[in-house]
Scaffold this active site. Structure first.
Site, mmCIF file in Angstrom:
data_model
loop_
_atom_site.group_PDB
_atom_site.id
_atom_site.type_symbol
_atom_site.label_atom_id
_atom_site.label_comp_id
_atom_site.label_asym_id
_atom_site.label_seq_id
_atom_site.Cartn_x
_atom_site.Cartn_y
_atom_site.Cartn_z
ATOM 1 N N ASN A 1 0.860 -1.191 0.000
ATOM 2 C CA ASN A 1 0.000 0.000 0.000
ATOM 3 C C ASN A 1 0.891 1.234 0.000
ATOM 4 O OD1 ASN A 1 -2.247 1.677 0.214
ATOM 5 N ND2 ASN A 1 -2.441 1.425 2.434
ATOM 6 N N THR A 2 0.401 2.271 -0.617
ATOM 7 C CA THR A 2 1.120 3.528 -0.572
ATOM 8 C C THR A 2 0.330 4.526 0.261
ATOM 9 O OG1 THR A 2 1.988 5.361 -1.885
ATOM 10 C CG2 THR A 2 0.192 4.117 -2.869
ATOM 11 N N HIS A 3 1.067 5.248 1.143
ATOM 12 C CA HIS A 3 0.425 6.167 2.083
ATOM 13 C C HIS A 3 1.087 7.540 1.956
ATOM 14 C CE1 HIS A 3 -1.530 7.724 5.568
ATOM 15 N NE2 HIS A 3 -0.395 7.921 6.204
ATOM 16 N N ASP B 1 -0.028 -5.070 6.696
ATOM 17 C CA ASP B 1 -0.281 -6.036 7.766
ATOM 18 C C ASP B 1 -1.666 -5.732 8.337
ATOM 19 O OD1 ASP B 1 -0.003 -3.809 9.345
ATOM 20 O OD2 ASP B 1 1.826 -4.480 10.370
ATOM 21 N N GLY C 1 -2.664 -3.775 10.612
ATOM 22 C CA GLY C 1 -2.905 -2.452 11.182
ATOM 23 C C GLY C 1 -3.206 -1.396 10.133
ATOM 24 N N ASP D 1 -1.682 1.392 8.220
ATOM 25 C CA ASP D 1 -0.417 1.990 7.773
ATOM 26 C C ASP D 1 0.752 1.641 8.702
ATOM 27 O OD1 ASP D 1 -1.855 3.193 5.669
ATOM 28 O OD2 ASP D 1 -2.383 4.894 6.925
#
Ligand code: GRF
Length: 197
Positions: free
Chosen positions: A104-106, A138, A140, A142
Site C-alpha cells: 500500500n502507498t500512504h 499487515d 494495522g 499503515d
C-alpha cells in the site's frame, strides 16, 4: 510479476504503474484493476487500457467479512503475484493478506500520520517535511514493514490539496521504482525488515 491494483479514486498511481508496465523491461504487468466503488477515474483509466476490471461494493454484501471474501475471490481470479493498494480507501482482512502479498502507498512518512488524512494531519501538526511510504500491508492501519519512503517539503502557504499533490508526484515515482525493483530482483520480509534483491 502479475499485479492486481485496487483503487478508490483518481488512479494517478495506477496510471503511473500502467505507463511503466508498457515497457516489457519493467518486469511487471497490471492484469486487472479492482475498486470498491463505481464511477471513478481509476476505473476509467483501466477501461482505456483495455484491462479487466471489477467493482466490489461494501453495500452489496451482508457483512464486512462477506465483502472482504468477495473482494479476495475477485482478486484471485486474476492470479496476482502482488496486490497493490493504490489509493484504495478500505482496510482488507488478515484472511485477504494470507491469500496475497499486498503493498500500500500512504501519503505520509510512516509511522507519522496514519489513516485517511495524512497530508492534512501533517499540515495541522506543522511539520516541515512529510512524504510518502510504500509498505507491506499487515493487520494495522499503515503499520506494515516499510519498502520505501520519500521526503517532500511542506511550503509556507500550502493547503492540504497543494501539499497532497506535491506528495503524489514523489509518491508515484517511488511506487513505480520500487514495484519494478521487486519484480526484477525479488523481495523478502523478515520481521519489520524488507529486502529487495
Ligand atoms: C494517494 O496519495 C494515496 O496514497 C492516498 O490517496 C491518493 C490516491 O491518489 N491514499 P490516486 O487515486 O492514485 O490519484
Amino acid at each position: 510479476m502479475r499485479l492486481v491494483v485496487l483503487v478508490s479514486g483518481s488512479g494517478t498511481n495506477l496510471q503511473a504503474l500502467l505507463d511503466a508496465c508498457a515497457d516489457p523491461a519493467y518486469g511487471a504487468v497490471v492484469v486487472a484493476v479492482g475498486a470498491d466503488r463505481d464511477g471513478i477515474e481509476g476505473l476509467a483509466r483501466a477501461e482505456r487500457s483495455g484491462l479487466p476490471m471489477f467493482v466490489c461494493r461494501l453495500a452489496d454484501h451482508p457483512s464486512r467479512e462477506d465483502w472482504d471474501r468477495a473482494l479476495a475471490d475477485a482478486v484471485a481470479e486474476h492470479d496476482p503475484d502482488l496486490v497493490v493498494l493504490a489509493g484504495f480507501m478500505k482496510l482488507v482482512s488478515e484472511e485477504f493478506l494470507d491469500r496475497f502479498p499486498t503493498v500500500n502507498t500512504h501519503p505520509a512518512l510512516c509511522p507519522a500520520f496514519p489513516g485517511t488524512n495524512g497530508p492534512g494531519d501533517a499540515l495541522a501538526y506543522g511539520v516541515k517535511v512529510t512524504g510518502a511510504t510504500l509498505f507491506v500491508v499487515d493487520g494495522g492501519v499503515d503499520t506494515g514493514p516499510i519498502l520505501a519512503q520519500v521526503a517532500v517539503p511542506v511550503e509556507a502557504d500550502d493547503t492540504v490539496e497543494v501539499l497532497h499533490e506535491r506528495i503524489k508526484v514523489s509518491e508515484r515515482a517511488m511506487l513505480v521504482e520500487t514495484v519494478g525493483r521487486m519484480a526484477r530482483e525479488g523481495w523478502s520480509v523478515d520481521g519489520r525488515s524488507v529486502r529487495i534483491g
